[in-house]
Design a protein around this motif. Sequence first.
Motif, PDB file in Angstrom:
ATOM      1  N   ALA A  40       3.547   1.977  17.113  1.00 14.26           N
ATOM      2  CA  ALA A  40       2.297   1.213  17.074  1.00 14.26           C
ATOM      3  C   ALA A  40       1.724   1.175  15.662  1.00 14.26           C
ATOM      4  O   ALA A  40       1.245   0.126  15.197  1.00 14.26           O
ATOM      5  CB  ALA A  40       1.281   1.816  18.044  1.00 14.26           C
ATOM      6  N   ILE A  41       1.773   2.289  14.957  1.00 14.20           N
ATOM      7  CA  ILE A  41       1.270   2.349  13.576  1.00 14.20           C
ATOM      8  C   ILE A  41       2.092   1.430  12.684  1.00 14.20           C
ATOM      9  O   ILE A  41       1.549   0.637  11.903  1.00 14.20           O
ATOM     10  CB  ILE A  41       1.304   3.804  13.043  1.00 14.20           C
ATOM     11  CG1 ILE A  41       0.290   4.676  13.791  1.00 14.20           C
ATOM     12  CG2 ILE A  41       1.045   3.833  11.530  1.00 14.20           C
ATOM     13  CD1 ILE A  41       0.481   6.175  13.569  1.00 14.20           C
ATOM     14  N   MET A  42       3.399   1.514  12.808  1.00 14.19           N
ATOM     15  CA  MET A  42       4.279   0.712  11.944  1.00 14.19           C
ATOM     16  C   MET A  42       4.227  -0.767  12.282  1.00 14.19           C
ATOM     17  O   MET A  42       4.381  -1.613  11.405  1.00 14.19           O
ATOM     18  CB  MET A  42       5.703   1.233  12.026  1.00 14.19           C
ATOM     19  CG  MET A  42       5.834   2.609  11.393  1.00 14.19           C
ATOM     20  SD  MET A  42       7.530   3.127  11.275  1.00 14.19           S
ATOM     21  CE  MET A  42       8.139   1.976  10.062  1.00 14.19           C
ATOM     22  N   GLU A  43       4.009  -1.088  13.553  1.00 17.06           N
ATOM     23  CA  GLU A  43       3.897  -2.494  13.931  1.00 17.06           C
ATOM     24  C   GLU A  43       2.660  -3.127  13.300  1.00 17.06           C
ATOM     25  O   GLU A  43       2.678  -4.270  12.876  1.00 17.06           O
ATOM     26  CB  GLU A  43       3.841  -2.642  15.450  1.00 17.06           C
ATOM     27  CG  GLU A  43       3.825  -4.092  15.901  1.00 17.06           C
ATOM     28  CD  GLU A  43       3.807  -4.231  17.407  1.00 17.06           C
ATOM     29  OE1 GLU A  43       4.445  -5.163  17.907  1.00 17.06           O
ATOM     30  OE2 GLU A  43       3.141  -3.401  18.078  1.00 17.06           O
ATOM     31  N   ALA A  95       3.773  -1.904   8.411  1.00 20.91           N
ATOM     32  CA  ALA A  95       5.034  -1.213   8.130  1.00 20.91           C
ATOM     33  C   ALA A  95       5.022  -0.502   6.783  1.00 20.91           C
ATOM     34  O   ALA A  95       5.900   0.310   6.514  1.00 20.91           O
ATOM     35  CB  ALA A  95       6.196  -2.203   8.182  1.00 20.91           C
ATOM     36  N   ARG A  96       4.032  -0.791   5.956  1.00 21.94           N
ATOM     37  CA  ARG A  96       3.951  -0.134   4.651  1.00 21.94           C
ATOM     38  C   ARG A  96       3.146   1.171   4.695  1.00 21.94           C
ATOM     39  O   ARG A  96       2.949   1.807   3.666  1.00 21.94           O
ATOM     40  CB  ARG A  96       3.333  -1.086   3.632  1.00 21.94           C
ATOM     41  CG  ARG A  96       4.264  -2.268   3.337  1.00 21.94           C
ATOM     42  CD  ARG A  96       3.732  -3.136   2.259  1.00 21.94           C
ATOM     43  NE  ARG A  96       3.717  -2.406   1.001  1.00 21.94           N
ATOM     44  CZ  ARG A  96       3.217  -2.873  -0.116  1.00 21.94           C
ATOM     45  NH1 ARG A  96       2.686  -4.068  -0.159  1.00 21.94           N
ATOM     46  NH2 ARG A  96       3.248  -2.160  -1.222  1.00 21.94           N
ATOM     47  N   THR A  97       2.701   1.575   5.865  1.00 24.49           N
ATOM     48  CA  THR A  97       1.990   2.843   5.988  1.00 24.49           C
ATOM     49  C   THR A  97       2.940   3.957   5.534  1.00 24.49           C
ATOM     50  O   THR A  97       4.083   4.026   5.983  1.00 24.49           O
ATOM     51  CB  THR A  97       1.544   3.093   7.440  1.00 24.49           C
ATOM     52  OG1 THR A  97       0.761   1.987   7.881  1.00 24.49           O
ATOM     53  CG2 THR A  97       0.715   4.362   7.548  1.00 24.49           C
ATOM     54  N   ILE A 154       1.400   8.476   8.204  1.00 24.17           N
ATOM     55  CA  ILE A 154       1.854   8.481   9.603  1.00 24.17           C
ATOM     56  C   ILE A 154       1.900   9.913  10.113  1.00 24.17           C
ATOM     57  O   ILE A 154       1.481  10.197  11.243  1.00 24.17           O
ATOM     58  CB  ILE A 154       3.227   7.795   9.746  1.00 24.17           C
ATOM     59  CG1 ILE A 154       3.129   6.305   9.390  1.00 24.17           C
ATOM     60  CG2 ILE A 154       3.772   7.965  11.170  1.00 24.17           C
ATOM     61  CD1 ILE A 154       4.464   5.589   9.326  1.00 24.17           C
ATOM     62  N   ALA A 155       2.371  10.837   9.269  1.00 27.44           N
ATOM     63  CA  ALA A 155       2.432  12.251   9.664  1.00 27.44           C
ATOM     64  C   ALA A 155       1.032  12.785   9.968  1.00 27.44           C
ATOM     65  O   ALA A 155       0.838  13.473  10.978  1.00 27.44           O
ATOM     66  CB  ALA A 155       3.104  13.067   8.557  1.00 27.44           C
ATOM     67  N   LYS A 156       0.068  12.456   9.118  1.00 29.19           N
ATOM     68  CA  LYS A 156      -1.310  12.906   9.363  1.00 29.19           C
ATOM     69  C   LYS A 156      -1.866  12.300  10.649  1.00 29.19           C
ATOM     70  O   LYS A 156      -2.532  12.980  11.437  1.00 29.19           O
ATOM     71  CB  LYS A 156      -2.209  12.513   8.187  1.00 29.19           C
ATOM     72  CG  LYS A 156      -1.980  13.326   6.940  1.00 29.19           C
ATOM     73  CD  LYS A 156      -2.835  12.817   5.793  1.00 29.19           C
ATOM     74  CE  LYS A 156      -2.423  13.476   4.486  1.00 29.19           C
ATOM     75  NZ  LYS A 156      -3.083  12.871   3.323  1.00 29.19           N
ATOM     76  N   TYR A 172      11.910  -5.272   8.965  1.00 28.09           N
ATOM     77  CA  TYR A 172      10.597  -5.186   8.331  1.00 28.09           C
ATOM     78  C   TYR A 172      10.311  -6.529   7.668  1.00 28.09           C
ATOM     79  O   TYR A 172      11.185  -7.084   6.996  1.00 28.09           O
ATOM     80  CB  TYR A 172      10.581  -4.072   7.274  1.00 28.09           C
ATOM     81  CG  TYR A 172      10.835  -2.700   7.853  1.00 28.09           C
ATOM     82  CD1 TYR A 172       9.793  -1.950   8.369  1.00 28.09           C
ATOM     83  CD2 TYR A 172      12.113  -2.155   7.891  1.00 28.09           C
ATOM     84  CE1 TYR A 172      10.016  -0.689   8.904  1.00 28.09           C
ATOM     85  CE2 TYR A 172      12.352  -0.909   8.426  1.00 28.09           C
ATOM     86  CZ  TYR A 172      11.294  -0.182   8.932  1.00 28.09           C
ATOM     87  OH  TYR A 172      11.514   1.063   9.466  1.00 28.09           O
ATOM     88  N   THR A 173       9.102  -7.067   7.871  1.00 29.70           N
ATOM     89  CA  THR A 173       8.779  -8.386   7.313  1.00 29.70           C
ATOM     90  C   THR A 173       7.446  -8.361   6.575  1.00 29.70           C
ATOM     91  O   THR A 173       6.649  -7.434   6.721  1.00 29.70           O
ATOM     92  CB  THR A 173       8.689  -9.456   8.412  1.00 29.70           C
ATOM     93  OG1 THR A 173       7.604  -9.118   9.290  1.00 29.70           O
ATOM     94  CG2 THR A 173       9.962  -9.571   9.205  1.00 29.70           C
ATOM     95  N   THR A 174       7.215  -9.424   5.825  1.00 34.46           N
ATOM     96  CA  THR A 174       5.958  -9.631   5.132  1.00 34.46           C
ATOM     97  C   THR A 174       5.347 -10.930   5.625  1.00 34.46           C
ATOM     98  O   THR A 174       6.028 -11.960   5.664  1.00 34.46           O
ATOM     99  CB  THR A 174       6.199  -9.729   3.607  1.00 34.46           C
ATOM    100  OG1 THR A 174       6.813  -8.512   3.179  1.00 34.46           O
ATOM    101  CG2 THR A 174       4.901  -9.941   2.847  1.00 34.46           C
TER     102      THR A 174
END
Length: 166
Positions: free
Chosen positions: A12-15, A18-20, A25-27, A52-54
């Motif tokens: 969910a975070i990466m969706e 994706a540049r997180t 993400i670990a935190k 991964y897209t922009t």
Amino acid sequence: MELNEKELEILAIMEKDARTSLENIAKMTQLSVEEVQDVIQKLEKENIIVHYTTLVNWSKVDSYHGVTAMIDVKVTPKRGVGFDAVAERIYRFKEVKSVYLMSGAYDLSVTVEGRSMNEISRFVSEKLSTLDSVVSTTTHFQLKKYKHDGIIYDQNNDDRRIVVSP
């Protein structure tokens, strides 16, 4: 494949972005950076994370003159393979950006990009509508993009905080 709660949270975070960084993400998931990296590698290997897209707001680029069309396609499914074989023939064209099987008035939704309306109309008349299984097409040209993949374009960035004074 069954995913656990942390794996779903990472997806969910990466969706959303994706540049997180792995550190963020670990935190956010209360995992170590190594654990996050392992989960992401696993999801990539299992083809759950596909690409991964922009997202680009091409309307802000003066020299870009591309055109996007959404094409509703009615088809006759092939015995034994249904719509899959027809969809595969369509998505192999370089002009095609996406193909979806739909319920309702038409069978496939096809997104096509080209340099001009004329180029897209040639694609429809010379390539798409000539396929044996294609019964009919309806082409809709995209005039303006307001929101795509949850991202609002041309959002007014005015400060919307309420002024509080003593």
